[in-house]
Design a protein around this motif. Sequence first.
Motif, PDB file in Angstrom:
ATOM      1  N   LEU A 219       9.524 -10.345  18.541  1.00  0.00           N
ATOM      2  CA  LEU A 219       8.773 -10.946  19.639  1.00  0.00           C
ATOM      3  C   LEU A 219       8.759 -10.019  20.855  1.00  0.00           C
ATOM      4  CD1 LEU A 219       7.216 -13.402  20.668  1.00  0.00           C
ATOM      5  CD2 LEU A 219       9.425 -14.412  21.339  1.00  0.00           C
ATOM      6  N   LYS A 220       9.891  -9.367  21.125  1.00  0.00           N
ATOM      7  CA  LYS A 220       9.965  -8.429  22.259  1.00  0.00           C
ATOM      8  C   LYS A 220       9.022  -7.254  22.039  1.00  0.00           C
ATOM      9  CE  LYS A 220      14.747  -9.489  23.579  1.00  0.00           C
ATOM     10  NZ  LYS A 220      16.120  -8.954  23.677  1.00  0.00           N
ATOM     11  N   LYS A 221       9.023  -6.723  20.811  1.00  0.00           N
ATOM     12  CA  LYS A 221       8.150  -5.580  20.522  1.00  0.00           C
ATOM     13  C   LYS A 221       6.687  -5.981  20.614  1.00  0.00           C
ATOM     14  CE  LYS A 221      11.454  -3.216  17.485  1.00  0.00           C
ATOM     15  NZ  LYS A 221      11.703  -2.739  16.114  1.00  0.00           N
ATOM     16  N   ALA A 222       6.355  -7.173  20.094  1.00  0.00           N
ATOM     17  CA  ALA A 222       4.960  -7.632  20.140  1.00  0.00           C
ATOM     18  C   ALA A 222       4.500  -7.866  21.570  1.00  0.00           C
ATOM     19  CB  ALA A 222       4.819  -8.908  19.311  1.00  0.00           C
ATOM     20  N   SER A 223       5.400  -8.371  22.429  1.00  0.00           N
ATOM     21  CA  SER A 223       5.030  -8.613  23.834  1.00  0.00           C
ATOM     22  C   SER A 223       4.714  -7.310  24.555  1.00  0.00           C
ATOM     23  CB  SER A 223       6.153  -9.361  24.548  1.00  0.00           C
ATOM     24  OG  SER A 223       7.332  -8.567  24.596  1.00  0.00           O
TER      25      SER A 223
ATOM     26  N   MET B 211       2.109  -8.668  26.894  1.00  0.00           N
ATOM     27  CA  MET B 211       2.363 -10.052  27.266  1.00  0.00           C
ATOM     28  C   MET B 211       3.448 -10.097  28.343  1.00  0.00           C
ATOM     29  SD  MET B 211       2.506 -11.655  23.405  1.00  0.00           S
ATOM     30  CE  MET B 211       3.125 -13.227  23.990  1.00  0.00           C
ATOM     31  N   LYS B 212       3.251 -10.941  29.309  1.00  0.00           N
ATOM     32  CA  LYS B 212       4.215 -11.085  30.393  1.00  0.00           C
ATOM     33  C   LYS B 212       5.148 -12.259  30.063  1.00  0.00           C
ATOM     34  CE  LYS B 212       1.117  -9.274  33.944  1.00  0.00           C
ATOM     35  NZ  LYS B 212       0.437  -9.552  35.247  1.00  0.00           N
TER      36      LYS B 212
ATOM     37  N   ILE C 149      -0.410 -14.730  26.128  1.00  0.00           N
ATOM     38  CA  ILE C 149      -1.267 -13.926  25.230  1.00  0.00           C
ATOM     39  C   ILE C 149      -2.531 -13.541  25.996  1.00  0.00           C
ATOM     40  CG2 ILE C 149      -2.572 -13.922  23.071  1.00  0.00           C
ATOM     41  CD1 ILE C 149      -0.555 -15.949  21.985  1.00  0.00           C
ATOM     42  N   PRO C 150      -2.815 -12.240  26.164  1.00  0.00           N
ATOM     43  CA  PRO C 150      -3.968 -11.798  26.980  1.00  0.00           C
ATOM     44  C   PRO C 150      -5.285 -11.844  26.223  1.00  0.00           C
ATOM     45  CG  PRO C 150      -2.789  -9.905  26.179  1.00  0.00           C
ATOM     46  CD  PRO C 150      -2.013 -11.096  25.694  1.00  0.00           C
ATOM     47  N   VAL C 151      -5.588 -13.002  25.659  1.00  0.00           N
ATOM     48  CA  VAL C 151      -6.854 -13.164  24.936  1.00  0.00           C
ATOM     49  C   VAL C 151      -7.514 -14.420  25.469  1.00  0.00           C
ATOM     50  CG1 VAL C 151      -7.960 -13.516  22.696  1.00  0.00           C
ATOM     51  CG2 VAL C 151      -5.947 -12.040  22.889  1.00  0.00           C
ATOM     52  N   GLU C 152      -8.727 -14.276  25.927  1.00  0.00           N
ATOM     53  CA  GLU C 152      -9.457 -15.416  26.448  1.00  0.00           C
ATOM     54  C   GLU C 152     -10.412 -15.934  25.374  1.00  0.00           C
ATOM     55  OE1 GLU C 152     -11.438 -14.463  30.028  1.00  0.00           O
ATOM     56  OE2 GLU C 152      -9.588 -13.976  31.121  1.00  0.00           O
ATOM     57  N   ILE C 153     -10.244 -17.180  25.058  1.00  0.00           N
ATOM     58  CA  ILE C 153     -11.093 -17.810  24.036  1.00  0.00           C
ATOM     59  C   ILE C 153     -12.024 -18.780  24.740  1.00  0.00           C
ATOM     60  CG2 ILE C 153     -11.138 -19.226  21.951  1.00  0.00           C
ATOM     61  CD1 ILE C 153      -8.300 -18.253  21.393  1.00  0.00           C
TER      62      ILE C 153
END
Length: 542
Positions: A240-244, A249-250, A299-303
């Motif tokens: 999770l840390k690596k994915a952030s 991700m903040k 998550i920096p994705v706007e849907i």
Amino acid sequence: MKIKFYLLLLLFSTSIFAQKKVETSIDTTKNKIGAEFKLTLKTSVDTLSKVVFPKLKNIGALEVIQSYPIDTIKKDDRYELIKKYGLTQFDSGRYTIPSIKILINNKEFLSDSLKVEIANVQVDTLRQKMYDIKEIVKAEDSIGDWWKYLLGIILILGIGAFVYWYTKIRQKKKIEEEVYKTPIEKATSLLNILEKKELWQHGEVKEYYSELTDIARNYIEEAIEIPAMESTTSELIEGLKKASLKKKMKLSQETIENLFAVLKQADLVKFAKSTPLEFEITDDRNKIQKAILTLDEAIPVEIPIEEDTILNEAQKQKQIQILLRKKRNQRIAISIGSVLFLLFATTAYFIATKGFDYVKDNILGHPTKELLEGEWIKSEYGNPGVIVETPKVLKRIDLTKSLPKDGMALIKEMQSFGYGSLLDNFYIMVSTMKYKKEGELDLSKAIESSLKVLETQGAQNMIVKEEDFQTNKGITGKKGYGTFSRIDSNSQTSTKLYYEILLFGQEGGLQQILILHEEGDKYAVELSDRILNSVELKSASN
């Protein structure tokens, strides 16, 4: 010198008789081939002596078929030991039983040799009655084949249930995919459903934590795209840390620590049988929900979601119920279709291998076959009595209305018993009559009269044949047989029937057995043969 010689001879003869310590005898000197006779060895010794009788399979040309235990009889200060051998021989002739060595205190003593004669068994082929070899009789099957059909039905129903269960699991996943458009929506709904189950309130803490962490792991795997379900707690936090970092991700340290704490607590509950307090369980649930919401926001994705496409919780549940009903109907249709297909395939297999008649008679059922294989009853009917074996008990019937009045005027007493009717696949009737006027009966005319009664009841195109008949006990009578057509007044269809009628006249009395069945019915033919072969009669005077 003569005196010394006689003394020496006396001592020698005394020593000879002293050596004879074993008595030998047999229970018969003449025996038949293969029959057993006993050889008996007897010796008398003091209580300190040791006696050993040999273990033998053969004694000379004779076979030892039984070595009996030693009998011991105590007489004063001595023991009398008796050993018996069961002997036999399968060739005739005269045989000698040779001497046998017996050890008494490690010293050898010999038994006497004896003569025995083995004679052939005489067979008188002139006086003894000879019989033909009997035919092979099929053993009755007490269990039958019903269990095979039951097993097949259970197997088919089990396959249908498996198909229903499997499609239910598959459709459940599809429903979730159709209703929950986003991972956060799915996770939030599943958390609400989990709380409604009240697992930990009913003592199922382990199951509660297992579902709680699975919801979190599923969300992380679907939303952040890391293998959360297969990872350990430490591997999950590290991933999770690596994915952030990779997705920019903040995430606050508090969020990661809270998630790690709940996952660690769940591991203790599942593997170390730890039991948290109530407030700790509630706190852990809140931490998971907060962590999921925080992760989703990070998550920096706007849907883009249009307002009119957002479903509230009531709409979701309604949509779920509609989909569940549709899928349930589909599962039922698939399960029924699978069962029908298996039944069709099984039936087609038996038709291909056994033939259509086998399937029709053994699977679909055949009325006369069931009668033939059922439990038969042997009973006496009427006066003069008719003893007959039938697949069912015959019930009393009234034929006075169907007989012509001029014929009934001659009858003193009449009794009739039957099973079935002219419209059934199999019909049997037993009738007995006593006439007012005694005299010799014309059985051929009696057959004609009986067949006229059938014609009055709708029999057409009758073919008549006649021959003499004799019961197993030698009582003679007449047998009429042939075919006729039966017309169905409703469908106007014609069925060809085969009939057999037996008539016996005894001292002013008439005994009659009538059997009807469809022509070409092999089971009915066997039924008829068995019934007619079982007929026994009592005379009118009894």
